[in-house]
Design a protein around this motif. Sequence first.
Motif, mmCIF file in Angstrom:
data_model
loop_
_atom_site.group_PDB
_atom_site.id
_atom_site.type_symbol
_atom_site.label_atom_id
_atom_site.label_comp_id
_atom_site.label_asym_id
_atom_site.label_seq_id
_atom_site.Cartn_x
_atom_site.Cartn_y
_atom_site.Cartn_z
ATOM 1 N N LEU A 78 0.829 -1.211 0.000
ATOM 2 C CA LEU A 78 0.000 0.000 0.000
ATOM 3 C C LEU A 78 0.861 1.258 0.000
ATOM 4 N N GLU A 79 1.982 1.199 0.715
ATOM 5 C CA GLU A 79 2.903 2.336 0.726
ATOM 6 C C GLU A 79 3.538 2.503 -0.656
ATOM 7 N N ARG A 80 3.942 1.407 -1.249
ATOM 8 C CA ARG A 80 4.541 1.447 -2.589
ATOM 9 C C ARG A 80 3.580 2.030 -3.610
ATOM 10 N N ASP A 81 2.292 1.700 -3.474
ATOM 11 C CA ASP A 81 1.273 2.201 -4.394
ATOM 12 C C ASP A 81 0.874 3.646 -4.103
ATOM 13 N N GLY A 82 1.411 4.212 -3.031
ATOM 14 C CA GLY A 82 1.097 5.603 -2.710
ATOM 15 C C GLY A 82 -0.214 5.791 -1.981
ATOM 16 N N LEU A 83 -0.773 4.700 -1.439
ATOM 17 C CA LEU A 83 -2.063 4.792 -0.761
ATOM 18 C C LEU A 83 -1.934 5.102 0.721
ATOM 19 N N ILE A 84 -0.799 4.723 1.313
ATOM 20 C CA ILE A 84 -0.556 5.035 2.715
ATOM 21 C C ILE A 84 0.848 5.613 2.865
ATOM 22 N N SER A 85 1.027 6.311 3.974
ATOM 23 C CA SER A 85 2.361 6.797 4.317
ATOM 24 C C SER A 85 2.759 6.183 5.651
ATOM 25 N N ARG A 86 4.043 6.085 5.853
ATOM 26 C CA ARG A 86 4.606 5.467 7.058
ATOM 27 C C ARG A 86 5.489 6.501 7.723
ATOM 28 N N ALA A 87 5.224 6.775 8.991
ATOM 29 C CA ALA A 87 6.019 7.750 9.730
ATOM 30 C C ALA A 87 6.662 7.059 10.932
#
Length: 139
Positions: A78-87
């Motif tokens: 999901l992060e790779r697809d730009g749907l979520i961000s990880r902080a």
Amino acid sequence: MATAQERKNLFLSHTNVTEPHEVGSTCRRVTPVLNRVGDKWSMQIVMQLAHGPRRFSELKRALDGVSQRMLTLSLRALERDGLISRAVTPTIPPRVDYELTELGLSLREPVKALGDWANAHIDCIRAAQQQYDAIQDSK
């Protein structure tokens, strides 16, 4: 009686999907996105994050039956697809929060609509499955 609707061409970006030679290329182009949207855990993660940022452990508790590995893989995809961000917050232990991006936020309504449709039609689907299974069992 209402008049018949006009036939309309459907457009995805610049591609006219009613042209036979372009249907295959359009399908190939969107298949990875549809695979992500069709993934059981990914959509549950999106709906969990629709309520705001969550930590990994919160997501794991909220998603009944997901393994740690599957949750990790789904979050990365999901992060790779730009749907979520990880902080990552540099604490001991490190704190990692996941949040929907603007693109991910735009996915909430279609996913909710699909879930609503499934919920409204689950009894019809189960009845059809039972009828199909009964016919197959009698063969």
